[in-house]
Design a protein around this motif. Structure first.
Motif, PDB file in Angstrom:
ATOM      1  N   HIS A   1     -10.201   8.030  -4.389  1.00 37.85           N
ATOM      2  CA  HIS A   1      -9.814   6.639  -5.016  1.00 37.85           C
ATOM      3  C   HIS A   1      -9.531   5.765  -4.040  1.00 37.85           C
ATOM      4  CE1 HIS A   1      -9.242   8.584  -9.331  1.00 37.85           C
ATOM      5  NE2 HIS A   1     -10.525   8.313  -8.919  1.00 37.85           N
ATOM      6  N   PHE A   2      -8.831   6.136  -2.856  1.00 40.78           N
ATOM      7  CA  PHE A   2      -7.972   5.616  -1.776  1.00 40.78           C
ATOM      8  C   PHE A   2      -9.104   4.957  -0.879  1.00 40.78           C
ATOM      9  CE2 PHE A   2      -6.725   5.377   2.732  1.00 40.78           C
ATOM     10  CZ  PHE A   2      -5.443   4.277   2.411  1.00 40.78           C
ATOM     11  N   VAL A   3     -10.226   5.795  -0.581  1.00 41.44           N
ATOM     12  CA  VAL A   3     -11.323   5.319   0.081  1.00 41.44           C
ATOM     13  C   VAL A   3     -12.131   4.150  -0.712  1.00 41.44           C
ATOM     14  CG1 VAL A   3     -13.617   6.147   1.197  1.00 41.44           C
ATOM     15  CG2 VAL A   3     -11.494   7.549   1.420  1.00 41.44           C
ATOM     16  N   SER A   4     -12.324   4.430  -1.911  1.00 42.90           N
ATOM     17  CA  SER A   4     -13.064   3.632  -2.873  1.00 42.90           C
ATOM     18  C   SER A   4     -12.621   2.164  -2.919  1.00 42.90           C
ATOM     19  CB  SER A   4     -13.680   4.046  -4.255  1.00 42.90           C
ATOM     20  OG  SER A   4     -12.261   4.060  -4.835  1.00 42.90           O
ATOM     21  N   GLY A   5     -11.015   2.269  -2.810  1.00 42.54           N
ATOM     22  CA  GLY A   5     -10.233   0.833  -2.993  1.00 42.54           C
ATOM     23  C   GLY A   5     -10.349   0.132  -1.686  1.00 42.54           C
ATOM     24  N   ALA A   6     -10.581   0.915  -0.464  1.00 40.52           N
ATOM     25  CA  ALA A   6     -10.454   0.067   0.768  1.00 40.52           C
ATOM     26  C   ALA A   6     -11.790   0.057   1.239  1.00 40.52           C
ATOM     27  CB  ALA A   6     -10.143   0.999   1.872  1.00 40.52           C
ATOM     28  N   LEU A   7     -12.884   0.572   0.818  1.00 41.57           N
ATOM     29  CA  LEU A   7     -14.274   0.320   0.915  1.00 41.57           C
ATOM     30  C   LEU A   7     -14.805  -1.217   0.956  1.00 41.57           C
ATOM     31  CD1 LEU A   7     -16.759   2.080   2.096  1.00 41.57           C
ATOM     32  CD2 LEU A   7     -17.500   2.419  -0.218  1.00 41.57           C
ATOM     33  N   PRO A   8     -14.752  -1.813  -0.174  1.00 42.40           N
ATOM     34  CA  PRO A   8     -15.280  -3.206  -0.179  1.00 42.40           C
ATOM     35  C   PRO A   8     -14.815  -4.053   0.875  1.00 42.40           C
ATOM     36  CG  PRO A   8     -14.469  -2.396  -2.390  1.00 42.40           C
ATOM     37  CD  PRO A   8     -14.113  -1.575  -1.353  1.00 42.40           C
TER      38      PRO A   8
ATOM     39  N   ALA B   1       0.946  -1.177   0.180  1.00 39.44           N
ATOM     40  CA  ALA B   1      -0.084   0.172  -0.082  1.00 39.44           C
ATOM     41  C   ALA B   1       1.010   1.237  -0.100  1.00 39.44           C
ATOM     42  CB  ALA B   1      -1.013   0.042   1.389  1.00 39.44           C
ATOM     43  N   LEU B   2       1.951   1.100   0.868  1.00 38.78           N
ATOM     44  CA  LEU B   2       2.887   2.478   0.846  1.00 38.78           C
ATOM     45  C   LEU B   2       3.447   2.552  -0.467  1.00 38.78           C
ATOM     46  CD1 LEU B   2       4.473   4.641   2.307  1.00 38.78           C
ATOM     47  CD2 LEU B   2       6.367   2.850   3.081  1.00 38.78           C
ATOM     48  N   ILE B   3       3.976   1.420  -1.187  1.00 41.25           N
ATOM     49  CA  ILE B   3       4.492   1.713  -2.516  1.00 41.25           C
ATOM     50  C   ILE B   3       3.580   2.320  -3.371  1.00 41.25           C
ATOM     51  CG2 ILE B   3       5.598   0.342  -4.452  1.00 41.25           C
ATOM     52  CD1 ILE B   3       6.751  -1.519  -2.329  1.00 41.25           C
ATOM     53  N   ALA B   4       2.303   1.719  -3.549  1.00 44.46           N
ATOM     54  CA  ALA B   4       1.342   2.389  -4.477  1.00 44.46           C
ATOM     55  C   ALA B   4       0.979   3.696  -3.911  1.00 44.46           C
ATOM     56  CB  ALA B   4      -0.158   1.605  -4.141  1.00 44.46           C
ATOM     57  N   LEU B   5       1.103   4.030  -2.735  1.00 45.61           N
ATOM     58  CA  LEU B   5       0.795   5.561  -2.532  1.00 45.61           C
ATOM     59  C   LEU B   5       1.857   6.389  -3.250  1.00 45.61           C
ATOM     60  CD1 LEU B   5      -0.505   5.594   1.113  1.00 45.61           C
ATOM     61  CD2 LEU B   5      -1.701   6.489  -0.836  1.00 45.61           C
ATOM     62  N   GLU B   6       3.198   5.886  -3.080  1.00 43.98           N
ATOM     63  CA  GLU B   6       4.206   6.753  -3.408  1.00 43.98           C
ATOM     64  C   GLU B   6       4.152   6.970  -5.045  1.00 43.98           C
ATOM     65  OE1 GLU B   6       7.738   4.611  -2.006  1.00 43.98           O
ATOM     66  OE2 GLU B   6       7.729   5.549  -0.103  1.00 43.98           O
ATOM     67  N   ARG B   7       3.456   5.774  -5.674  1.00 44.07           N
ATOM     68  CA  ARG B   7       3.153   6.080  -6.952  1.00 44.07           C
ATOM     69  C   ARG B   7       2.094   6.586  -7.630  1.00 44.07           C
ATOM     70  NH1 ARG B   7       5.183  -0.294  -8.374  1.00 44.07           N
ATOM     71  NH2 ARG B   7       7.654  -0.097  -7.849  1.00 44.07           N
TER      72      ARG B   7
ATOM     73  N   ARG C   1      -6.171   4.082  -5.697  1.00 46.57           N
ATOM     74  CA  ARG C   1      -7.258   2.876  -5.455  1.00 46.57           C
ATOM     75  C   ARG C   1      -6.607   1.544  -5.031  1.00 46.57           C
ATOM     76  NH1 ARG C   1      -9.690   3.948  -9.683  1.00 46.57           N
ATOM     77  NH2 ARG C   1     -11.635   4.921  -8.940  1.00 46.57           N
ATOM     78  N   SER C   2      -5.385   1.258  -5.654  1.00 45.02           N
ATOM     79  CA  SER C   2      -4.769   0.149  -5.305  1.00 45.02           C
ATOM     80  C   SER C   2      -4.244   0.117  -3.975  1.00 45.02           C
ATOM     81  CB  SER C   2      -3.382   0.007  -6.146  1.00 45.02           C
ATOM     82  OG  SER C   2      -3.769  -0.229  -7.604  1.00 45.02           O
ATOM     83  N   ALA C   3      -3.645   1.162  -3.503  1.00 45.75           N
ATOM     84  CA  ALA C   3      -3.290   1.531  -1.995  1.00 45.75           C
ATOM     85  C   ALA C   3      -4.180   1.357  -1.083  1.00 45.75           C
ATOM     86  CB  ALA C   3      -2.501   2.851  -1.911  1.00 45.75           C
ATOM     87  N   GLY C   4      -5.342   1.801  -1.483  1.00 48.14           N
ATOM     88  CA  GLY C   4      -6.762   1.515  -0.327  1.00 48.14           C
ATOM     89  C   GLY C   4      -7.038   0.151  -0.496  1.00 48.14           C
ATOM     90  N   ALA C   5      -7.034  -0.631  -1.574  1.00 50.52           N
ATOM     91  CA  ALA C   5      -7.333  -2.273  -1.578  1.00 50.52           C
ATOM     92  C   ALA C   5      -6.353  -2.914  -0.793  1.00 50.52           C
ATOM     93  CB  ALA C   5      -7.520  -2.693  -3.118  1.00 50.52           C
ATOM     94  N   LEU C   6      -5.067  -2.559  -1.049  1.00 50.31           N
ATOM     95  CA  LEU C   6      -4.027  -3.118  -0.241  1.00 50.31           C
ATOM     96  C   LEU C   6      -4.089  -3.015   1.325  1.00 50.31           C
ATOM     97  CD1 LEU C   6      -1.116  -2.498  -2.893  1.00 50.31           C
ATOM     98  CD2 LEU C   6      -1.966  -4.851  -2.281  1.00 50.31           C
ATOM     99  N   ILE C   7      -4.254  -1.816   1.659  1.00 52.31           N
ATOM    100  CA  ILE C   7      -4.479  -1.539   3.056  1.00 52.31           C
ATOM    101  C   ILE C   7      -5.671  -2.019   3.665  1.00 52.31           C
ATOM    102  CG2 ILE C   7      -5.691   0.603   3.132  1.00 52.31           C
ATOM    103  CD1 ILE C   7      -2.660  -0.266   5.184  1.00 52.31           C
ATOM    104  N   GLY C   8      -6.646  -2.178   2.941  1.00 58.87           N
ATOM    105  CA  GLY C   8      -7.975  -3.038   3.385  1.00 58.87           C
ATOM    106  C   GLY C   8      -7.625  -4.611   3.493  1.00 58.87           C
TER     107      GLY C   8
ATOM    108  N   ILE D   1      -4.795   1.661  11.973  1.00 57.05           N
ATOM    109  CA  ILE D   1      -4.142   3.024  12.170  1.00 57.05           C
ATOM    110  C   ILE D   1      -3.583   3.542  10.965  1.00 57.05           C
ATOM    111  CG2 ILE D   1      -1.902   2.103  12.999  1.00 57.05           C
ATOM    112  CD1 ILE D   1      -3.704   5.094  14.269  1.00 57.05           C
ATOM    113  N   PHE D   2      -2.991   2.782  10.165  1.00 55.18           N
ATOM    114  CA  PHE D   2      -2.266   3.117   8.866  1.00 55.18           C
ATOM    115  C   PHE D   2      -3.318   3.798   8.015  1.00 55.18           C
ATOM    116  CE2 PHE D   2       1.158   0.499  10.283  1.00 55.18           C
ATOM    117  CZ  PHE D   2       2.259   1.231  10.030  1.00 55.18           C
ATOM    118  N   ALA D   3      -4.157   2.999   7.813  1.00 52.55           N
ATOM    119  CA  ALA D   3      -5.544   3.455   6.788  1.00 52.55           C
ATOM    120  C   ALA D   3      -6.183   4.841   7.457  1.00 52.55           C
ATOM    121  CB  ALA D   3      -6.821   2.268   6.789  1.00 52.55           C
ATOM    122  N   VAL D   4      -6.230   4.961   8.754  1.00 53.30           N
ATOM    123  CA  VAL D   4      -6.752   6.325   9.339  1.00 53.30           C
ATOM    124  C   VAL D   4      -5.670   7.503   8.959  1.00 53.30           C
ATOM    125  CG1 VAL D   4      -7.500   7.222  11.428  1.00 53.30           C
ATOM    126  CG2 VAL D   4      -8.009   5.154  10.957  1.00 53.30           C
TER     127      VAL D   4
END
Length: 245
Positions: free
Chosen positions: A221-228, A168-174, A178-185, A196-199
């Motif tokens: 995009h981050f929230v939508s990736g994590a939402l499911p 998720a961190l790598i995806a955020l840096e790039r 949306r991918s970052a949100g899914a990975l942290i989910g 705590i990282f997601a928050v």
């Protein structure tokens, strides 16, 4: 940057040493996850009533026991155990013990592979600023000499949760929000405290949007990736334990 062939070789060699010993110790933490896998595959239920004497990491709901661990590590192991069990390669568990091969399988999938992946990702990052050989020495000495190595080969949720968090961190840096949100989910479904990282990342994206006048798209995009994955966790908790949390 190292070639794909060299990267694959590094990963496989790291995985080999990460899997040299696969933990078969029947402690409360690993058995709780393995009991859920065994119950689903071998009995067709999420109830771990048969294995309650083997672990204290359990939840009592309406007279039945369930694993109280974050569910994703067990869920990921279930299809592999199903295949190996029905092929006759892993036997059934019973009230006296969890099959040792099931514990080893969980240790490989949720311990060794994520550990090797974390090391490989860090090696690739270091190889951008130094030679692959030096990056090799730095990563192996650091990770194999750390407490992280203790969990390699064990059916815990720590390393697989850490691997998803690093992804998720790598995806955020790039800027792949949306991918970052899914990975942290996924990470939170491995270890609840990783929330705590997601928050923090959500707050960071929100502040960047409001203070710097940027676009809201990264946050959305981050929230939508994590939402499911958040919805999946709420449904899982509600169906099994009677409440979303």
């Amino acid at each position: 940057m190292p070639s794909r062939k060299r990267t694959a070789t590094f990963f496989l060699l790291t995985l080999f040493f990460s899997s040299w010993f696969l933990d078969q110790g029947q402690n409360a933490n690993t058995v709780s996850r393995a009991a859920m896998v065994a119950a689903v595959v071998e009995q067709g239920t999420l109830r771990i009533d048969q294995f309650t004497a083997l672990t204290k990491d359990r939840a009592l709901v309406d007279g039945h026991y369930y694993s109280e661990k974050a569910p994703l590590p067990a869920v990921l192991v279930i299809p592999f155990h199903w295949l190996l069990h029905h092929a006759g390669l892993i036997g059934a568990s019973d009230a006296t013990h969890i099959n040792l091969d099931l514990l080893r399988l969980g240790g490989l999938l949720c311990g060794s592979i994520p550990f090797a992946l974390i090391i490989t990702l860090c090696w690739l990052h270091l190889a951008r600023s130094t030679t692959p050989a030096r990056a090799h020495l730095l990563t192996w000495a650091t990770f194999f000499g750390s407490f992280l190595f203790v969990y390699s080969g064990s059916f815990y949720g720590h390393l697989i949760g850490a691997a998803f968090t690093l992804g998720a961190l790598i995806a955020l840096e790039r800027a792949q929000h949306r991918s970052a949100g899914a990975l942290i989910g996924c990470a939170v479904l491995c270890e609840y405290t990783i929330a705590i990282f997601a928050v923090c990342w959500t707050a960071h994206l929100a502040l960047r949007w409001t203070r710097k006048g940027g676009m809201a798209a990264p946050l959305l995009h981050f929230v939508s990736g994590a939402l499911p994955f958040a919805i999946a966790l709420i449904l899982y908790n509600t169906l099994l334990f009677g409440g979303p949390f």
